[in-house]
Design a protein around this motif. Structure first.
Motif, short mmCIF file in Angstrom:
data_model
loop_
_atom_site.label_atom_id
_atom_site.label_comp_id
_atom_site.label_asym_id
_atom_site.label_seq_id
_atom_site.Cartn_x
_atom_site.Cartn_y
_atom_site.Cartn_z
N UNK A 239 49.58 -35.75 16.36
CA UNK A 239 49.43 -34.34 15.93
C UNK A 239 49.65 -33.42 17.13
N UNK A 240 49.16 -33.84 18.29
CA UNK A 240 49.31 -33.01 19.51
C UNK A 240 50.78 -32.91 19.92
N UNK A 241 51.49 -34.07 19.95
CA UNK A 241 52.91 -34.03 20.34
C UNK A 241 53.70 -33.15 19.37
N UNK A 242 53.40 -33.30 18.06
CA UNK A 242 54.13 -32.50 17.06
C UNK A 242 53.86 -31.02 17.25
N UNK A 243 52.61 -30.69 17.60
CA UNK A 243 52.30 -29.26 17.79
C UNK A 243 53.09 -28.67 18.96
N UNK A 244 53.29 -29.46 20.03
CA UNK A 244 54.13 -29.00 21.16
C UNK A 244 55.58 -28.84 20.72
N UNK A 245 56.05 -29.82 19.93
CA UNK A 245 57.48 -29.84 19.60
C UNK A 245 57.85 -28.89 18.46
N UNK A 246 56.89 -28.55 17.62
CA UNK A 246 57.15 -27.65 16.47
C UNK A 246 56.12 -26.52 16.48
N UNK A 247 56.27 -25.56 17.41
CA UNK A 247 55.23 -24.53 17.54
C UNK A 247 55.09 -23.62 16.31
N UNK A 248 56.11 -23.57 15.46
CA UNK A 248 56.01 -22.72 14.26
C UNK A 248 55.33 -23.42 13.08
#
Ligand code: 13P
Ligand code: SF4
Length: 305
Positions: A239-248
């Motif tokens: 979830x953390x990596x995805x939040x960095x990679x998809x900020x929108x």
């Protein structure tokens, strides 16, 4: 030294010492950033075959480092943290599975890659969470003994009802601890979010999911989707990596307790020390173990594409 300076020093040392850093996607953000290659266990296995470097540093758990060693015995393979095992990999030993093979001689033994090299010596083919359905479907034999994860095995059995799949009672203590109640609560808190779940979770959880797949599968699904909100049902670092990679987009945790202590036992300082030639554990496997165990890894790569 601050984090950025440690990362710069790792980048300098890995070039100087011809080290390839492989990191499973459950690793912490600061490790993912300095890795040469990151991915799920299937992608890491394939990458291990082609890495040109003399030394491979595996930031993950022991069975992943063993897989690299089997595929590249001439390389020096280092596990970044010597205490990073996978509890599921230790649940059944070679003797028990050999006895089961005698009891069920007409069954093909399919081993989840989360098993020891020793156990792989008595298995027919390996699978990972991203390749299990595809590989089992291609096996000529309809009688399958699937070890050790009963949740992944149940997911495969549901996807291929024409096969007769025998399961053992093994599994991942981290994913198996997630309950249907966790899923129902997360869905009611985030009614617009899609639930993306790893197949190591119990069937009561996966049946509520919008998508079931490996760590890479979950990440790809969320990145490509037009949807904006997701509940992530695997190790919380995803979830953390995805939040960095998809900020929108917005990513929520299915459960705060989805943390794999083994995966998280590697620190950035461990990686720095390994690049200096200190710490970690050099993986040693006997030529006999490699010769037998690598066959089911090669079969997995052949059938998995
Ligand atoms: P992946 O095959 O999705 O990388 O999973 C490995 C693992 O250990 C999951 O808990
Ligand atoms: Fe093993 Fe589970 Fe950790 Fe994956 S999350 S490495 S299966 S203990």
């Amino acid at each position: 030294m601050n984090i950025r300076e440690v990362q710069d020093e790792i980048i300098r040392l890995k070039k100087e010492n011809d080290i390839c850093i492989l990191a499973h996607s459950y690793q912490a953000r600061e490790i993912i950033e300095i890795a040469d290659f990151t991915g799920d266990s299937y992608a890491l296995s394939k990458m291990a075959k082609t890495a040109p470097n003399k030394t491979v540093l595996m930031c993950g758990v022991r069975f992943m480092a063993e897989t690299v060693k089997m595929l590249s015995p001439e390389k020096k393979v280092i596990l970044s943290s010597s205490i990073a095992g996978c509890p599921m990999a230790e649940q059944f030993d070679k003797e028990i599975i050999s006895q089961m093979k005698e009891m069920y001689p007409d069954y093909t033994v399919v081993a989840y890659i989360n098993t020891t090299a020793e156990l792989k010596t008595v298995c027919d083919v390996c699978v990972t969470s991203s390749s299990a359905v595809q590989i089992v479907r291609q096996l000529e034999n309809n009688n399958i003994l699937f070890i050790p994860d009963c949740n992944l095995g149940a997911f495969v059995a549901k996807s291929i009802p024409e096969k007769n799949i025998k399961l053992l009672q093994g599994g991942c203590p981290v994913h198996a601890a997630v309950t249907r109640k966790h899923a129902e609560t997360a869905k009611s808190l985030h009614p617009n979010a899609e639930l993306l779940v790893h197949p190591e979770c119990q069937p009561q959880v996966t049946e509520l999911a919008d998508y079931v797949g490996s760590t890479a599968g979950i990440m790809n699904y969320a990145k490509k989707s037009d949807k904006k909100e997701f509940i992530i049902g695997t190790e919380n670092s995803i979830a953390e990596h995805l939040q960095y990679e998809c900020p929108d987009k917005r990513f929520y945790l299915l459960s705060k307790s989805l943390i794999c202590e083994n995966m998280k036992s590697t620190t950035l300082i461990d990686v720095l020390n390994c690049c200096k030639g200190e710490g970690g554990e050099v993986i040693e496997l006997s030529p006999e173990t490699i010769e037998k165990a690598v066959q089911c890894i090669n079969k997995m790569i052949e059938l998995g594409g």
